[in-house]
Design an enzyme around this catalytic site. Sequence first.
Site, PDB file in Angstrom:
ATOM      1  CG  ASN A 151      -5.675   1.256  11.809  1.00 31.47           C
ATOM      2  OD1 ASN A 151      -6.079   0.864  12.890  1.00 31.47           O
ATOM      3  ND2 ASN A 151      -4.398   1.263  11.536  1.00 31.47           N
ATOM      4  CB  THR A 152      -8.534   5.765  13.169  1.00 32.84           C
ATOM      5  OG1 THR A 152      -7.269   5.940  12.528  1.00 32.84           O
ATOM      6  CG2 THR A 152      -8.563   6.583  14.434  1.00 32.84           C
ATOM      7  N   GLY A 188      -7.840   9.157   9.740  1.00 31.75           N
ATOM      8  CA  GLY A 188      -8.152   9.298  11.161  1.00 31.75           C
ATOM      9  C   GLY A 188      -9.231  10.319  11.479  1.00 31.75           C
ATOM     10  CE  LYS A 227      -2.794   2.895   2.788  1.00 33.79           C
ATOM     11  NZ  LYS A 227      -3.447   3.165   4.069  1.00 33.79           N
ATOM     12  CB  ALA A 231      -7.975   7.395   4.694  1.00 36.98           C
ATOM     13  N   GLY A 232     -10.628   7.782   6.399  1.00 34.15           N
ATOM     14  CA  GLY A 232     -11.723   8.719   6.648  1.00 34.15           C
ATOM     15  C   GLY A 232     -12.986   8.094   7.183  1.00 34.15           C
TER      16      GLY A 232
END
Lengths: 256, 322
Positions: free
Chosen positions: A205-206, A156, A95, A183-184
């Site tokens: 992830n976050t 994040g 990635k 993301a986001g």
Amino acid sequence: MKRFYGTELPNPLMLGTAQYPSPAILEQAFRTSGAGVATVSLRREGAEGAGATFWKMIEDLGVRILPNTAGCHTVKEAVTTAHMAREVFGTRWIKLELIGHTDSLQPDVFQLVEAAKILTEDGFQVFPYTTEDLIVGERLLAAGCEVLMPWGAPIGSGRGLNNPYALRAMRAEFPDVPLVIDAGIGLPSHAAQAMELGYDAVLLNTAVARAGDPVAMARAMMGAIEAGRLARDADPIDARDMAEASTPVIGKAFLA
Amino acid sequence: MYSVIGSGVAGLAVASELASRGAEVQIFDPAGPPGPHGCSWWAGGMLAPWCEYENAEEPVLRLGQQAIAWWQARTTVERRGTLVVAARRDLPDLRRFARRTEGFREVDAELADLEPELHGFSKGLFFENEAHLSPRKALADLHAGLVARGVAFHTAPAPEGLENAIDCRGLSARDALPDLRGVKGEMLVIRCPDVTLTRPVRLLHPRIPLYIVPRGNGVYMLGATMIESEDRRRITARSMLELLSAAYALNPAFGEAEVLEIGVDLRPAFPDNLPRIRRIGGRIYANGLYRHGYLLAPALAKGVADLALNNIHSEMVDEDRD
């Protein structure tokens, strides 16, 4: 489901491995959700095998590993990190993340295209973290990428899909390319929306790792992704401005 | 006679607990008395179970609350609470921290009364019941207390086949505890007499939650990174930047601080980051204190003493076999 560089994934959830309260909770989040891909950062854990114990734990999850170049700001750093990742995890998948802006962690798409070209020529299978820009997408494909990973919102931030219009356009522009929202994502509804838009996978992830209960949130994300994918395949109705009664009303007694 | 192997915070706490219950104890540590060779030397020394609960499991909150009284009986404990602040742009993190913890009150105007030299913060959380200690003084006090009770400290390696051995070697015990790993931590000690902070302050940030602990006389400990790496050789430039930026954000006068020490070490941790007591083949292993050395050592020590002296299996005991 589309193949990613010839590989069929068990499901569309790609889960990051950073920021969990403990490796035990990370493992439970994977087991409970059934996520089929784990992204791993190498940059901070350092060279010379210093992160080996943690990486072994990730390998022991038994899922496909997608190492990343998180935290890299230059082509050179990203290429070096990718080579290290290939050695550590024995995978050609990478990635590619090239940060261009410290506060928004927005990708530097110019360096991204350059690094993608170098890595592809080196035999890597590149998953580029990019914006929703169509021309950048084209350039990445021209550089040899066979997957695109546009952001939903800054890493994040948990804001969901900031620009659904552009993401829809991207889907329409690249109908045959596997597209991943990367993301986001903050809520399962964001992940469902990505799947409803026709995206092939969601990487997050976050939203899971920093939730009060990461294991429950991982499950919720998988449920939402499944719901979004089913809905997409079920050919949803189009939104309209006026009501449309689900039962015909003409001839009913109350009209008299 | 019980033989404790290792004189970090775990070993000394276990020895102290055993001795206070009337058991005879001796200690083996080839590295000598507590010092920079052990990771507890580099700890923050925060007794902050309520704050830690933000990112730890329930036993940390419950068992950690025993720590303050235990340490008060053995060393100097500063009971001035913990202040948690966030920059204006990171206020969502402060709200999340508040949702996930308990035992605090929200402060705004009062912030200036509590810590007048915090610069540019309008909101915070005050965990009034928390405390902190100086880890090096605490180790020295435990050591002195044990010596005063006649406990022998051997710098020879523990002999093979020692009876009633209690292994508190931290990460060195990996040979016997394969699920133990090291989690890298980096810290700085700085001196900045221009700034007066009187209690531990945590600065929330989406990527780098950091804290500063006053050590008196203008000396502060800045900590600590948590990296899944087992490289204990040195600090990275990034970590040093992050630590110093946090101090600078609390008060720009920290920019003039002298850097006195750089500490790097590995915290011994099990996969769930909770401590464990195991009795295998007659030897008791007490390990895995992770980032909660001073917070959970008292509970660990009580658990070891319960097992060794009374054969009571506390919740930390996860294995007992021949």
